[in-house]
Design an enzyme around this catalytic site. Structure first.
Site, PDB file in Angstrom:
ATOM      1  N   ASP A  10      -5.099  -7.824  -4.075  1.00 42.41           N
ATOM      2  CA  ASP A  10      -4.550  -6.512  -3.789  1.00 42.41           C
ATOM      3  C   ASP A  10      -4.355  -5.799  -5.129  1.00 42.41           C
ATOM      4  O   ASP A  10      -4.382  -6.434  -6.191  1.00 42.41           O
ATOM      5  CB  ASP A  10      -3.221  -6.678  -3.049  1.00 42.41           C
ATOM      6  CG  ASP A  10      -2.477  -5.369  -2.880  1.00 42.41           C
ATOM      7  OD1 ASP A  10      -3.062  -4.425  -2.326  1.00 42.41           O
ATOM      8  OD2 ASP A  10      -1.315  -5.298  -3.319  1.00 42.41           O
ATOM      9  N   ASP A  12      -2.005  -2.393  -5.819  1.00 41.09           N
ATOM     10  CA  ASP A  12      -0.661  -1.869  -6.048  1.00 41.09           C
ATOM     11  C   ASP A  12       0.399  -2.922  -5.708  1.00 41.09           C
ATOM     12  O   ASP A  12       0.410  -3.462  -4.601  1.00 41.09           O
ATOM     13  CB  ASP A  12      -0.423  -0.629  -5.182  1.00 41.09           C
ATOM     14  CG  ASP A  12      -1.430   0.465  -5.453  1.00 41.09           C
ATOM     15  OD1 ASP A  12      -1.155   1.323  -6.295  1.00 41.09           O
ATOM     16  OD2 ASP A  12      -2.498   0.450  -4.812  1.00 41.09           O
ATOM     17  N   ASP A 171       0.994  -8.953  -2.300  1.00 35.73           N
ATOM     18  CA  ASP A 171       2.432  -8.792  -2.521  1.00 35.73           C
ATOM     19  C   ASP A 171       3.183  -8.392  -1.258  1.00 35.73           C
ATOM     20  O   ASP A 171       4.385  -8.140  -1.321  1.00 35.73           O
ATOM     21  CB  ASP A 171       2.688  -7.717  -3.586  1.00 35.73           C
ATOM     22  CG  ASP A 171       2.349  -6.314  -3.084  1.00 35.73           C
ATOM     23  OD1 ASP A 171       1.209  -6.107  -2.618  1.00 35.73           O
ATOM     24  OD2 ASP A 171       3.225  -5.449  -3.126  1.00 35.73           O
TER      25      ASP A 171
END
Length: 221
Positions: A10, A12, A171
């Site tokens: 991922d 961001d 995240d």
């Protein structure tokens, strides 16, 4: 060495802390439209599911969802985000050196983000990370965004790897759901954006404190 032949990241909240420039771009668009702005904490809770979802959260918070031209405001945000990309974001600890080490291991490294592709590419270039990845996909690269596994399936087919050979690093619960939907293992960092909730609740396969821990586990697995 580990059995993972491909690692998908991922963007961001995982590789980069981008929330300040995302929030600033949204406020640029809102100000230009004579609409009230948002705070950094609000943005941190709303990012991660793509720009359209982010804007929807903003408008619902201000009770403006029926009072604006959504598509025009979204395009204005895209415009301002391209200007802001790479200006206020920063790498999380150990990301660059870990990616450079993994690049030398001949694994396939990829990014699958829900950020629109132009913005994804620009922020990676701004931080001089773009050359480290074999493929980069944004939220508009396919018809569906994460947690749909379409991008992961495409990458597995393109590079000829099985689900057991793929690791997803993210995240958020969105990343965990994406990995589960694709049938691949998922590790998460605890410092990113997870819509205001503890990422442990999404039941990833592992939680890693930072990228140095990821690198150690991959080297010792």
């Amino acid at each position: 060495m580990s059995h993972f032949e491909m690692i998908i990241f991922d963007l961001d909240g995982t590789l980069l802390d981008t929330v300040e420039e995302v929030a600033s771009a949204m406020n640029d668009a809102l100000l230009e439209s004579d609409l009230p702005g948002i705070t950094l904490d609000q943005a941190r809770s709303w990012v991660g599911k793509g720009a359209a979802h982010f804007l929807t959260q903003v408008l619902e918070h201000h009770q403006l969802q029926h009072a604006v031209d959504f598509d025009a405001l979204l395009n204005l945000f895209y415009h301002h985000y391209e200007l802001r990309s790479g200006t206020l974001s920063q790498l999380y600890p150990h990301v660059r050196e870990s990616l450079e080490t993994l690049r030398k291991s001949k694994r396939k490294l990829c990014v699958v983000s829900n950020k629109f592709k132009r913005g994804t590419d620009k922020v990676l270039r701004a931080h001089r990370l773009d050359h480290l990845f074999d493929d980069v996909f944004g939220g508009d690269s396919f018809e569906q965004k994460k947690p749909d596994p379409v991008a992961v399936h495409f990458l597995m087919q393109k590079h000829g790897v099985s689900p057991e050979q793929v690791l997803f690093i993210g995240d958020s619960s969105t990343d965990v759901a994406t990995a589960r939907n694709a049938g691949v293992e998922v590790w998460v960092v605890p410092y990113g954006y997870n819509h205001g909730e503890a990422v442990e609740k999404s039941m990833p396969d592992s939680i890693i404190d930072d990228f140095s821990v990821m690198l150690h586990r991959l080297s010792c697995a």
